[in-house]
Scaffold this motif. Structure first.
Motif, PDB file in Angstrom:
ATOM      1  N   TYR A 224       0.837  -1.209   0.000  1.00 13.67           N
ATOM      2  CA  TYR A 224       0.000   0.000   0.000  1.00 13.67           C
ATOM      3  C   TYR A 224       0.867   1.253   0.000  1.00 13.67           C
ATOM      4  N   LYS A 228       0.566   3.842  -3.106  1.00 13.33           N
ATOM      5  CA  LYS A 228      -0.521   4.610  -2.504  1.00 13.33           C
ATOM      6  C   LYS A 228      -1.366   5.353  -3.538  1.00 13.33           C
ATOM      7  N   GLN A 230      -2.328   4.486  -6.361  1.00 19.40           N
ATOM      8  CA  GLN A 230      -3.302   3.631  -7.024  1.00 19.40           C
ATOM      9  C   GLN A 230      -4.648   3.634  -6.309  1.00 19.40           C
ATOM     10  N   PHE A 231      -4.625   3.982  -5.033  1.00 17.55           N
ATOM     11  CA  PHE A 231      -5.846   3.898  -4.231  1.00 17.55           C
ATOM     12  C   PHE A 231      -6.446   5.281  -3.958  1.00 17.55           C
ATOM     13  N   ASN A 232      -5.999   6.246  -4.743  1.00 16.33           N
ATOM     14  CA  ASN A 232      -6.584   7.589  -4.667  1.00 16.33           C
ATOM     15  C   ASN A 232      -7.572   7.736  -5.829  1.00 16.33           C
ATOM     16  N   GLN A 354      -8.943   9.432  -1.103  1.00 17.54           N
ATOM     17  CA  GLN A 354      -7.910   8.431  -0.832  1.00 17.54           C
ATOM     18  C   GLN A 354      -8.507   7.261  -0.062  1.00 17.54           C
ATOM     19  N   ARG A 355      -8.267   6.051  -0.540  1.00 15.56           N
ATOM     20  CA  ARG A 355      -8.730   4.843   0.147  1.00 15.56           C
ATOM     21  C   ARG A 355      -7.602   4.308   1.011  1.00 15.56           C
ATOM     22  N   THR A 357      -6.066   1.311   4.001  1.00 16.25           N
ATOM     23  CA  THR A 357      -6.034  -0.148   4.147  1.00 16.25           C
ATOM     24  C   THR A 357      -7.175  -0.665   5.014  1.00 16.25           C
ATOM     25  N   ASP A 359     -10.166  -0.039   4.288  1.00 19.10           N
ATOM     26  CA  ASP A 359     -11.215  -0.307   3.308  1.00 19.10           C
ATOM     27  C   ASP A 359     -11.125  -1.786   2.879  1.00 19.10           C
ATOM     28  N   VAL A 362      -9.860  -2.385  -0.639  1.00 15.14           N
ATOM     29  CA  VAL A 362      -8.414  -2.160  -0.791  1.00 15.14           C
ATOM     30  C   VAL A 362      -7.647  -3.372  -0.277  1.00 15.14           C
ATOM     31  N   THR A 365      -8.027  -6.244  -2.752  1.00 12.39           N
ATOM     32  CA  THR A 365      -7.279  -6.000  -3.983  1.00 12.39           C
ATOM     33  C   THR A 365      -5.794  -6.265  -3.785  1.00 12.39           C
TER      34      THR A 365
END
Length: 422
Positions: A224, A228, A230-232, A354-355, A357, A359, A362, A365
């Motif tokens: 993550y 990071k 990638q999860f925004n 922003q997602r 951990t 979540d 997330v 994934t």
């Protein structure tokens, strides 16, 4: 003082070891069945359907490399009087052997026919032979792993094969199922034999590979932090699934029912049937796999994945308006567009931001990504070891090299007989 014979034998042995080292083969563990270890096996390590094993490249020896291998061994045989039996030539229809088990041309051709579209352009001789070499190598890998599964008592049972066979057959009527078999040139016995092979290999890999994979919380955190961005979520996203129906004959139809509306009247009847079944509680993804005429999403149950709002802005205004007004889980009425009809389902909606951990999506994934990476690595390593310990002869590869790629008869593939269910 050692004899001239012994001296020359030692020199020959040292040369043999040196040359074997250059080829990356341990001199005391020849891989090939030939006593001279000079088989020109140029096949590639390919993936096994459905396990996705990785590929490792090999190349045929050049003429000077073959000479370097043969000369010192020839000296040993000439001066020492020691020889080996000539390798027995296989029958023309035997294209490979694995630990003495034959793989025949018919086996390759059956799988080859499933890789080539009958409606598409006929492949060239070189393309056909390349694909057949790849198919043959997959069958070699399968045979190696199947033998291991049998030794570990992991071969699929009759009950497991029947359960899988019933699962595959269930979406079709009997006539549809028989037509699918006929078009592919396979029989029920062929299919069940392949299912047993696949299930057995999967059981083997689950025990020898998958069971060894662990993903820790630290692994997740490190991934993550490294990825990071990638999860925004920069803008709203919509996960959409679709069923497509067109009023024209499609060049390729890949739904499970092989169903295709060819005119406006047929398209309208098909759309009505689909809406009736959806309103009665039928599963959207199953209907998409059975009836959707979009070849790109049929196998995934119509799933388009997450579509950003900016992409919707560039789509048909009616489609955008429909999606924006839907709630997660809702199915739209039929939407008539230029290319035909679409029935949409909004699977999920994501707001920007922003997602973390915490979540669940997330977490899932990241764990899936890490697990897939490790599984691919361990499978490739396991296959490399298994292949190294097997006695493999790829006669088709040898013949391709000997004929400089000119094997017109091997490139041909007989079509399954029409009007007869194999």
């Amino acid at each position: 003082m050692e004899s001239e014979f012994a001296s020359r034998a030692r020199i020959g042995e040292r040369r043999e070891e040196a040359n074997a080292g250059l080829r990356g083969v341990h001199p005391r563990r020849p891989r090939e069945e030939s006593c001279l270890s000079t088989s020109l096996n140029s096949s590639l390590l390919t993936e096994i359907a459905p396990s996705g094993l990785g590929r490792a490249k090999a190349r045929p020896y050049t003429s000077w490399e073959r000479a370097a291998v043969l000369l010192p061994l020839g000296a040993l045989i000439f001066f020492g009087g020691a020889g080996c039996k000539q390798r027995k030539q296989p029958a023309p229809d035997v294209w490979a052997t694995v630990n003495g088990q034959e793989i025949k041309r018919d086996d390759v051709d059956k799988f080859y026919r499933t890789r080539v579209s009958p409606e598409g352009q006929e492949p060239s001789q070189e393309e056909a032979l390349s694909l057949k070499l790849n198919v043959l190598d997959e069958l070699i890998n399968n045979e190696i792993l199947l033998e291991r599964a049998k030794k570990l008592n992991l071969e699929a049972s009759d009950g497991e094969v029947e359960d899988k066979f019933t699962e595959l057959k269930s979406p079709f009527t009997e006539d549809e199922f028989q037509r699918q078999l006929k078009e592919r040139g396979v029989s029920v016995d062929d299919l069940k034999r392949d299912l047993r092979r696949q299930l057995s290999i999967q059981k083997l890999l689950n025990r020898e590979v998958v069971a060894k994979i662990t993903i820790t919380d630290q692994d997740v955190a490190e991934f993550y932090n490294t990825n990071k961005a990638q999860f925004n979520v920069a803008e709203p996203q919509y996960r959409i699934a679709q069923i497509v129906v067109t009023p024209r004959k499609e060049p390729q139809v890949r739904n499970r029912k092989n169903d295709d509306a060819t005119n406006e009247a047929e398209a309208q009847r098909k759309v009505k049937m689909l809406m009736d079944r959806l309103n009665s509680g039928a599963d959207f993804a199953q209907l998409a796999m059975d009836y959707s005429e979009d070849m790109n999403t049929t196998t995934t149950g119509g799933d388009l994945g997450y579509v950003p709002e900016s992409a919707l802005n560039q789509s048909d205004p009616a489609l955008k308006k429909m999606v924006m007004g839907m709630k997660p889980g809702q199915v739209s009425p039929p939407l008539q567009l230029k290319e035909g009809y679409r029935i949409l389902k909004l699977v999920a909606r994501e707001s920007p931001g922003q997602r973390g951990t915490s979540d669940p999506q997330v977490q899932q994934t990241i764990r899936d990504t890490l697990r897939n990476r490790k599984e691919q690595l361990l499978r490739a390593a396991y296959l490399a070891i298994a292949r190294d310990e097997a006695r493999v002869s790829n006669y088709l590869a040898e013949r391709v090299i000997e004929a400089a790629g000119k094997l017109p008869e091997a490139a041909k593939t007989a079509k399954p007989a029409k009007g007869i269910v194999p």
